[in-house]
Every structure is written in structure tokens, then in C-alpha cells.
Design an enzyme around this catalytic site. Sequence first.
Site, short mmCIF file in Angstrom:
data_model
loop_
_atom_site.label_atom_id
_atom_site.label_comp_id
_atom_site.label_asym_id
_atom_site.label_seq_id
_atom_site.Cartn_x
_atom_site.Cartn_y
_atom_site.Cartn_z
N ARG A 68 -123.04 -113.12 -59.04
CA ARG A 68 -120.74 -113.15 -58.16
C ARG A 68 -121.25 -112.98 -57.40
NH1 ARG A 68 -116.17 -112.91 -60.88
NH2 ARG A 68 -115.61 -111.04 -59.59
N ARG A 71 -120.52 -119.48 -43.59
CA ARG A 71 -119.15 -118.96 -42.37
C ARG A 71 -120.47 -118.61 -41.05
NH1 ARG A 71 -115.54 -121.74 -43.25
NH2 ARG A 71 -113.76 -120.61 -44.17
N HIS A 108 -120.99 -121.86 -39.26
CA HIS A 108 -120.03 -122.35 -38.10
C HIS A 108 -120.04 -121.58 -37.12
CE1 HIS A 108 -117.87 -123.27 -41.88
NE2 HIS A 108 -118.87 -124.25 -42.12
N SER A 118 -127.00 -103.01 -57.79
CA SER A 118 -127.29 -102.02 -57.70
C SER A 118 -128.43 -101.42 -57.23
CB SER A 118 -128.00 -102.71 -59.13
OG SER A 118 -128.82 -103.81 -59.20
N SER A 177 -116.93 -105.79 -60.83
CA SER A 177 -116.15 -107.16 -60.05
C SER A 177 -115.79 -106.33 -58.71
CB SER A 177 -115.53 -107.21 -60.35
OG SER A 177 -115.53 -108.20 -61.79
N GLU A 184 -118.17 -107.45 -55.39
CA GLU A 184 -118.48 -108.74 -55.19
C GLU A 184 -117.21 -108.90 -54.27
OE1 GLU A 184 -120.86 -108.97 -59.91
OE2 GLU A 184 -118.83 -109.76 -59.80
N ASP A 217 -116.30 -111.79 -44.93
CA ASP A 217 -114.89 -112.51 -43.56
C ASP A 217 -115.24 -111.42 -42.25
OD1 ASP A 217 -115.12 -114.82 -45.07
OD2 ASP A 217 -113.46 -114.52 -46.65
#
Length: 186
Positions: free
Chosen positions: A46, A57, A60, A88, A150, A153, A161
Amino acid sequence: MGVQENTIGILKELGNNAVKIDNAQADQFITQLRKAKHIFLQGAGRSGIAICGFANRLLHLGFSVSIVGEISSPRAKPGDLVIIGSGSGETTSLVSLAQKAVESDVDVVLVTMRPDSTIGRLASGVLVLPGTVKQENQQKDGAFSQPMGSAFEQLCFITYDAIVLELMAQLGETGNSMFARHANLE
């Protein structure tokens, strides 16, 4: 608990972790990224999905980028940069990648929770994002925590972003100028 409550819990957890991001590390990351002739990116699982979104991006924004292992990826040379996303910092394939990059005089930047990891020690720059690695699944009683890395990630995706937004400001880019570089063969 329901989906709404879980979503609110996730957002609170990410907010609590985001306030611990070191802007000086992020600024160094951006400086290294802007100086690179070509940027190679890689992660596993993930974290790899999140870094692929970041690569998109950066493309872009006009950067020369490749995902490591893709058939169209060019040869790495001094002056290039490898960005590795690994909670990790110990994923075997990514350790090997970092070692090969360093042997080729290519700088490595690691986005991780473990700056003292094997990859962290090889890297010329580290951006630490707080979270829990997938092997740390012990939840404290009464505390909200997502399993298996999670939160790291998700914070990677959001932080990438946020870096893009900072780069847009520094480079004078807009959504329109970036869209002109968006794929038209999809």
C-alpha cells in the site's frame, strides 16, 4: 461502531500524527526533489500505491519521473534521486534498491516511520511520518488505532499531496498548467 464513527476516528488519528511532521525534514525533501535530474520512486504494498500517486502528480508538475521496475524506466545516474516509501525502512527489496542506488552515486530519500532503519542509514534525507508499522498491532485499551500500518500509508498519500501543493506554490503551477501534462490517452 459504524463506518461513520470509524471514518471520524481515522481522520482524528491522521490529524494527531500530521502535527508531528517536521517541516524542516519536508523542506529538505523538497529541496532534494527539485535539484534532481530524474526522480525514481518505489514502495511496496500500500505504501507503493501511495508513492505511485505521488509520481503521477510530480509528472503533472513537469518533473522527470519513473517508477522503479517499469519497462520505460531509464538508467539511474549521479544527480538523480530515488524516493522510497517504507514504514519500516526494512523491506528487503527496498533495502536492495537503496543499496544499489547508493553504489551508483544516486541519492536516496526515505519516507518512513523508522529513520534509524537500514534504508534510513543509507539515505541522504529522511521524512518521518508518525504511525504504527504493520508488525505493531497491539492496540491500547480504549485507544483508536488502525491495524497493519494503515495510518502510515494514508498519511503518506496526504503528505505527498501536501508536498505537491508546496511545489505548486514554489513553481508557480496551477491546476490548469498541471492538467496540460495530464494523460490524454487513457
